[in-house]
Scaffold this motif. Structure first.
Motif, short mmCIF file in Angstrom:
data_model
loop_
_atom_site.label_atom_id
_atom_site.label_comp_id
_atom_site.label_asym_id
_atom_site.label_seq_id
_atom_site.Cartn_x
_atom_site.Cartn_y
_atom_site.Cartn_z
N ILE A 1 17.22 -25.38 7.64
CA ILE A 1 16.01 -25.93 7.04
C ILE A 1 15.15 -24.78 6.55
O ILE A 1 14.64 -23.98 7.35
CB ILE A 1 15.21 -26.79 8.03
CG1 ILE A 1 16.01 -28.02 8.45
CG2 ILE A 1 13.88 -27.23 7.42
CD1 ILE A 1 15.28 -28.95 9.39
N GLY A 2 15.01 -24.67 5.24
CA GLY A 2 14.16 -23.65 4.66
C GLY A 2 12.98 -24.29 3.95
O GLY A 2 13.09 -25.41 3.44
N MET B 1 10.00 -15.39 8.60
CA MET B 1 10.04 -16.08 9.89
C MET B 1 11.31 -16.91 10.03
O MET B 1 11.68 -17.63 9.11
CB MET B 1 8.81 -16.97 10.06
CG MET B 1 7.49 -16.24 9.88
SD MET B 1 6.03 -17.33 9.96
CE MET B 1 5.88 -17.54 11.73
N VAL B 2 11.94 -16.80 11.20
CA VAL B 2 13.12 -17.60 11.51
C VAL B 2 13.00 -18.13 12.93
O VAL B 2 12.64 -17.37 13.85
CB VAL B 2 14.42 -16.79 11.37
CG1 VAL B 2 15.63 -17.59 11.87
CG2 VAL B 2 14.64 -16.36 9.93
N ALA B 3 13.29 -19.41 13.11
CA ALA B 3 13.33 -20.01 14.45
C ALA B 3 14.67 -20.70 14.64
O ALA B 3 15.21 -21.29 13.69
CB ALA B 3 12.20 -21.02 14.62
N MET C 1 3.68 -27.36 9.63
CA MET C 1 5.02 -27.33 9.07
C MET C 1 5.87 -26.41 9.95
O MET C 1 5.44 -25.32 10.32
CB MET C 1 5.01 -26.87 7.63
CG MET C 1 4.10 -27.71 6.74
SD MET C 1 4.36 -29.51 6.92
CE MET C 1 6.01 -29.71 6.25
N PRO C 2 7.09 -26.83 10.29
CA PRO C 2 7.86 -26.10 11.31
C PRO C 2 8.14 -24.65 10.97
O PRO C 2 8.15 -23.79 11.86
CB PRO C 2 9.15 -26.92 11.43
CG PRO C 2 9.22 -27.75 10.20
CD PRO C 2 7.81 -28.03 9.81
N TRP C 3 8.39 -24.34 9.69
CA TRP C 3 8.70 -22.96 9.32
C TRP C 3 7.50 -22.03 9.51
O TRP C 3 7.66 -20.83 9.67
CB TRP C 3 9.19 -22.88 7.87
CG TRP C 3 8.39 -23.73 6.93
CD1 TRP C 3 7.19 -23.43 6.35
CD2 TRP C 3 8.73 -25.05 6.48
NE1 TRP C 3 6.76 -24.47 5.56
CE2 TRP C 3 7.70 -25.48 5.61
CE3 TRP C 3 9.82 -25.90 6.71
CZ2 TRP C 3 7.70 -26.73 4.98
CZ3 TRP C 3 9.82 -27.13 6.09
CH2 TRP C 3 8.77 -27.53 5.24
N ASP C 4 6.29 -22.59 9.54
CA ASP C 4 5.09 -21.78 9.74
C ASP C 4 4.81 -21.48 11.21
O ASP C 4 4.10 -20.50 11.51
CB ASP C 4 3.86 -22.49 9.17
CG ASP C 4 3.85 -22.55 7.66
OD1 ASP C 4 4.36 -21.60 7.02
OD2 ASP C 4 3.36 -23.54 7.10
#
Length: 275
Positions: free
Chosen positions: A70-71, A113-115, A221-224
């Motif tokens: 998911i990007g 950022m990567v989770a 937002m999850p990427w943040d």
């Protein structure tokens, strides 16, 4: 799910490669045709964002082929992808450039950022600073570490609690309801300092390193936030949604507030961020 150190190192190397190939060569060299608005004038995407996400996605398919990717830019093109995060056995969530507004205007406050999420829980978070060429990396239960380009590392720890009038921090109010924004901004006079660097990657790193006593956001937002929240928590910070519940990968609203400990969190919530 236990990630090996080799896997985390491979993801970190991938983030660095994406920055070297797609981000750094374009910093302060973007043309008008390289930048576009998404939802508004302050919500931008650049050729560097899309290029970096493409590089990271291709690399993740080799490092963690079973993971759902998911990007931020992929979701912008296909919003239905976001709903699949909640039920994914394993997912990798990427913000190719956090702080795109800064990047597009030549301001060096941005990051990658990567989770890694396993069954609805963030198990690893990485924030890379291309300008400093170093990482903050956290694995659930393993603390938060600053890893430098020369191979050295240091364990991160949030700031010690201080009295409310001495607290320094950041408050992102851009997505707060207009009718409540004035109240919040007025309440910040109770603090020593409240700012916004327009970049969660920079702010979460500063919080985990002990440079800020609080951080707060309203749009989730999850990427943040996935990587940064884990990094802040593993550095000893107390981070929760405004209703006191834990922040989860599928939460898109409800706001979050971080502080050095629960007592500081409650004082901030009751006396400053009283929404």
């Amino acid at each position: 799910m236990n990630l090996t150190s080799e896997t985390l190192d491979a993801i970190a190397g991938l983030m660095r490669d994406a920055a070297k190939q797609e981000i750094l060569p374009r910093f302060r060299k973007l043309g008008d045709e390289d930048v576009a608005e998404k939802t508004e004038a302050s919500d931008l995407v650049t050729i560097a964002d899309t290029g970096a996400e493409r590089v990271i996605k291709a690399g993740i398919e080799k490092i963690l082929p079973e993971a759902f990717f998911i990007g931020e830019e992929g979701v912008a093109a296909d919003p239905s992808l976001l709903a699949k995060l909640k039920d994914a056995e394993m997912a990798v969530v990427v913000d190719p450039i956090d702080g795109t507004f800064n990047f597009a205007h030549g301001i060096s406050a941005y990051g990658v950022m990567v989770a890694v999420v396993s069954r609805g829980e963030t198990v690893a978070g990485l924030i890379y600073d291309p300008m400093g060429d170093d990482f903050m990396i956290a694995e659930k239960g393993g603390g938060t570490w600053l890893k430098r380009a020369d191979g050295s590392s240091s364990k991160m720890k949030v700031a010690a609690p201080v009295a409310l009038p001495e607290m320094l921090g950041t408050a992102s109010v851009a997505f707060m309801p207009n009718e409540k924004r004035a109240k919040l901004m007025a309440n910040t006079v109770k603090l020593r300092f409240a700012a916004s660097y327009r970049c969660a990657a920079v702010e979460y790193r500063a919080f985990a390193a002990g440079g800020l006593h609080f951080i707060t956001y309203f749009k989730l937002m999850p990427w943040d936030h996935l990587a940064g929240v884990l990094i802040g928590q593993e550095a000893g910070g107390y981070i929760a949604r405004y209703d006191g519940s834990p922040y989860r990968p599928d939460h898109l609203d409800g706001g979050i507030l971080g502080a050095p400990d629960e007592e500081s969190w409650r004082e901030l919530r009751e006396k400053v961020f009283t929404l």
